[in-house]
Design a protein around this motif. Structure first.
Motif, PDB file in Angstrom:
ATOM      1  N   CYS A  38      54.575  46.206  45.048  1.00 55.07           N
ATOM      2  CA  CYS A  38      54.040  45.940  43.711  1.00 55.07           C
ATOM      3  C   CYS A  38      53.841  44.440  43.500  1.00 55.07           C
ATOM      4  CB  CYS A  38      54.979  46.525  42.663  1.00 55.07           C
ATOM      5  SG  CYS A  38      54.375  46.380  40.967  1.00 55.07           S
ATOM      6  N   LYS A  39      54.811  43.647  43.896  1.00 54.17           N
ATOM      7  CA  LYS A  39      54.717  42.186  43.747  1.00 54.17           C
ATOM      8  C   LYS A  39      53.557  41.622  44.568  1.00 54.17           C
ATOM      9  CE  LYS A  39      58.482  41.413  41.265  1.00 54.17           C
ATOM     10  NZ  LYS A  39      58.459  40.893  39.931  1.00 54.17           N
ATOM     11  N   ALA A  40      53.316  42.197  45.749  1.00 58.31           N
ATOM     12  CA  ALA A  40      52.195  41.745  46.576  1.00 58.31           C
ATOM     13  C   ALA A  40      50.861  42.045  45.889  1.00 58.31           C
ATOM     14  CB  ALA A  40      52.241  42.404  47.947  1.00 58.31           C
ATOM     15  N   LYS A  41      50.754  43.215  45.260  1.00 61.49           N
ATOM     16  CA  LYS A  41      49.528  43.556  44.536  1.00 61.49           C
ATOM     17  C   LYS A  41      49.337  42.637  43.338  1.00 61.49           C
ATOM     18  CE  LYS A  41      49.396  48.347  46.000  1.00 61.49           C
ATOM     19  NZ  LYS A  41      49.541  49.747  45.609  1.00 61.49           N
ATOM     20  N   GLN A  42      50.439  42.282  42.666  1.00 63.10           N
ATOM     21  CA  GLN A  42      50.338  41.360  41.543  1.00 63.10           C
ATOM     22  C   GLN A  42      49.889  39.975  42.004  1.00 63.10           C
ATOM     23  OE1 GLN A  42      54.145  41.484  39.515  1.00 63.10           O
ATOM     24  NE2 GLN A  42      53.355  42.952  38.033  1.00 63.10           N
ATOM     25  N   ALA A  43      50.358  39.545  43.159  1.00 60.01           N
ATOM     26  CA  ALA A  43      49.933  38.250  43.698  1.00 60.01           C
ATOM     27  C   ALA A  43      48.428  38.257  43.966  1.00 60.01           C
ATOM     28  CB  ALA A  43      50.707  37.922  44.976  1.00 60.01           C
ATOM     29  N   GLU A  44      47.932  39.381  44.470  1.00 59.80           N
ATOM     30  CA  GLU A  44      46.495  39.515  44.697  1.00 59.80           C
ATOM     31  C   GLU A  44      45.742  39.418  43.371  1.00 59.80           C
ATOM     32  OE1 GLU A  44      43.470  42.747  46.688  1.00 59.80           O
ATOM     33  OE2 GLU A  44      45.157  43.473  45.511  1.00 59.80           O
ATOM     34  N   ALA A  45      46.233  40.098  42.346  1.00 62.19           N
ATOM     35  CA  ALA A  45      45.572  40.080  41.038  1.00 62.19           C
ATOM     36  C   ALA A  45      45.542  38.678  40.459  1.00 62.19           C
ATOM     37  CB  ALA A  45      46.275  41.036  40.078  1.00 62.19           C
ATOM     38  N   LYS A  46      46.658  37.960  40.544  1.00 64.27           N
ATOM     39  CA  LYS A  46      46.710  36.604  40.005  1.00 64.27           C
ATOM     40  C   LYS A  46      45.738  35.690  40.746  1.00 64.27           C
ATOM     41  CE  LYS A  46      51.314  36.514  40.214  1.00 64.27           C
ATOM     42  NZ  LYS A  46      52.693  36.013  40.098  1.00 64.27           N
ATOM     43  N   SER A  47      45.679  35.834  42.048  1.00 61.19           N
ATOM     44  CA  SER A  47      44.771  35.010  42.844  1.00 61.19           C
ATOM     45  C   SER A  47      43.308  35.300  42.496  1.00 61.19           C
ATOM     46  CB  SER A  47      45.023  35.272  44.330  1.00 61.19           C
ATOM     47  OG  SER A  47      44.078  34.613  45.118  1.00 61.19           O
ATOM     48  N   LEU A  48      42.970  36.581  42.388  1.00 60.59           N
ATOM     49  CA  LEU A  48      41.588  36.940  42.064  1.00 60.59           C
ATOM     50  C   LEU A  48      41.225  36.564  40.625  1.00 60.59           C
ATOM     51  CD1 LEU A  48      41.251  40.332  43.962  1.00 60.59           C
ATOM     52  CD2 LEU A  48      40.117  38.177  44.486  1.00 60.59           C
ATOM     53  N   LEU A  49      42.184  36.653  39.711  1.00 60.29           N
ATOM     54  CA  LEU A  49      41.906  36.194  38.343  1.00 60.29           C
ATOM     55  C   LEU A  49      41.632  34.688  38.325  1.00 60.29           C
ATOM     56  CD1 LEU A  49      44.363  38.153  36.030  1.00 60.29           C
ATOM     57  CD2 LEU A  49      41.872  38.173  35.945  1.00 60.29           C
ATOM     58  N   GLY A  50      42.352  33.934  39.129  1.00 61.07           N
ATOM     59  CA  GLY A  50      42.084  32.503  39.241  1.00 61.07           C
ATOM     60  C   GLY A  50      40.691  32.236  39.786  1.00 61.07           C
ATOM     61  N   ALA A  51      40.285  33.023  40.775  1.00 59.19           N
ATOM     62  CA  ALA A  51      38.939  32.873  41.335  1.00 59.19           C
ATOM     63  C   ALA A  51      37.877  33.254  40.305  1.00 59.19           C
ATOM     64  CB  ALA A  51      38.796  33.731  42.590  1.00 59.19           C
ATOM     65  N   LEU A  52      38.150  34.298  39.534  1.00 60.99           N
ATOM     66  CA  LEU A  52      37.215  34.715  38.482  1.00 60.99           C
ATOM     67  C   LEU A  52      37.089  33.623  37.417  1.00 60.99           C
ATOM     68  CD1 LEU A  52      35.409  36.727  37.028  1.00 60.99           C
ATOM     69  CD2 LEU A  52      37.459  37.885  36.201  1.00 60.99           C
ATOM     70  N   ARG A  53      38.206  33.028  37.052  1.00 57.89           N
ATOM     71  CA  ARG A  53      38.186  31.936  36.070  1.00 57.89           C
ATOM     72  C   ARG A  53      37.373  30.753  36.599  1.00 57.89           C
ATOM     73  NH1 ARG A  53      40.575  27.190  35.668  1.00 57.89           N
ATOM     74  NH2 ARG A  53      40.623  26.250  33.614  1.00 57.89           N
ATOM     75  N   THR A  54      37.591  30.413  37.865  1.00 56.76           N
ATOM     76  CA  THR A  54      36.836  29.308  38.466  1.00 56.76           C
ATOM     77  C   THR A  54      35.344  29.604  38.465  1.00 56.76           C
ATOM     78  OG1 THR A  54      38.718  28.733  39.870  1.00 56.76           O
ATOM     79  CG2 THR A  54      36.556  27.931  40.567  1.00 56.76           C
ATOM     80  N   ALA A  55      34.969  30.833  38.799  1.00 58.36           N
ATOM     81  CA  ALA A  55      33.554  31.212  38.803  1.00 58.36           C
ATOM     82  C   ALA A  55      32.971  31.147  37.390  1.00 58.36           C
ATOM     83  CB  ALA A  55      33.392  32.613  39.386  1.00 58.36           C
ATOM     84  N   GLU A  56      33.721  31.641  36.410  1.00 57.17           N
ATOM     85  CA  GLU A  56      33.258  31.579  35.015  1.00 57.17           C
ATOM     86  C   GLU A  56      33.087  30.127  34.556  1.00 57.17           C
ATOM     87  OE1 GLU A  56      32.156  33.625  32.781  1.00 57.17           O
ATOM     88  OE2 GLU A  56      32.983  35.605  33.180  1.00 57.17           O
ATOM     89  N   GLU A  57      34.044  29.286  34.885  1.00 58.66           N
ATOM     90  CA  GLU A  57      33.970  27.875  34.466  1.00 58.66           C
ATOM     91  C   GLU A  57      32.808  27.164  35.154  1.00 58.66           C
ATOM     92  OE1 GLU A  57      35.482  26.407  32.027  1.00 58.66           O
ATOM     93  OE2 GLU A  57      36.800  28.102  31.604  1.00 58.66           O
ATOM     94  N   SER A  58      32.563  27.471  36.416  1.00 59.66           N
ATOM     95  CA  SER A  58      31.426  26.864  37.119  1.00 59.66           C
ATOM     96  C   SER A  58      30.113  27.282  36.478  1.00 59.66           C
ATOM     97  CB  SER A  58      31.438  27.270  38.595  1.00 59.66           C
ATOM     98  OG  SER A  58      32.555  26.757  39.239  1.00 59.66           O
ATOM     99  N   TYR A  59      29.999  28.564  36.165  1.00 61.56           N
ATOM    100  CA  TYR A  59      28.783  29.056  35.513  1.00 61.56           C
ATOM    101  C   TYR A  59      28.627  28.426  34.126  1.00 61.56           C
ATOM    102  CZ  TYR A  59      25.081  32.209  34.083  1.00 61.56           C
ATOM    103  OH  TYR A  59      23.884  32.722  33.668  1.00 61.56           O
TER     104      TYR A  59
END
Length: 130
Positions: A38-59
């Motif tokens: 479960c913790k590994a899946k949460q780490a994936e979610a946090k990482s992908l949310l960070g990438a999504l935020r970066t993409a949104e901010e770049s756009y």
């Protein structure tokens, strides 16, 4: 001359003790394994949310607007492979320069929800991990 008993093997009691020990070890190990998974899946979610935020901010820096979940390809966000989480951007306020992205999954029968905002505030709304 006396004949010695040469039969070899385990008694039923010895086998029952071994089965009991294995059961106790499994009762300890399986919940720990599920929690680490479960913790590994949460780490994936946090990482992908960070990438999504970066993409949104770049756009946003180029176009002065945030895009919703229907435009993930436009902003350059694509989660590679199979992810446990479903990503959305349910809150957008382009006039205030604000958005909130959300990652949601069902893990071990419980809802796990993470959010991140345009100011990088990461929050676990509903925790499925014990």
């Amino acid at each position: 001359m006396q004949k010695l008993n040469t039969q070899k093997g385990f008694t039923l009691i010895e086998l029952m003790i071994v089965v009991a020990i294995i059961g106790i070890l499994a009762a300890i190990a399986i919940p720990n394994f599920m929690n680490h998974q479960c913790k590994a899946k949460q780490a994936e979610a946090k990482s992908l949310l960070g990438a999504l935020r970066t993409a949104e901010e770049s756009y946003f820096s180029e176009h002065s607007v945030y895009k919703d979940e229907n435009d993930f390809n436009v902003i350059g966000f694509k989660a590679k492979g199979d992810t446990a989480y479903h990503f959305t951007v349910p809150v957008i306020n382009n006039t205030a320069g604000y958005f909130q992205a959300r990652a949601q999954a069902t893990i071990n029968g419980a809802q796990d929800v993470w959010t991140i905002t345009s100011n990088a505030a990461l929050q676990n709304v509903s925790n499925a991990c014990q």
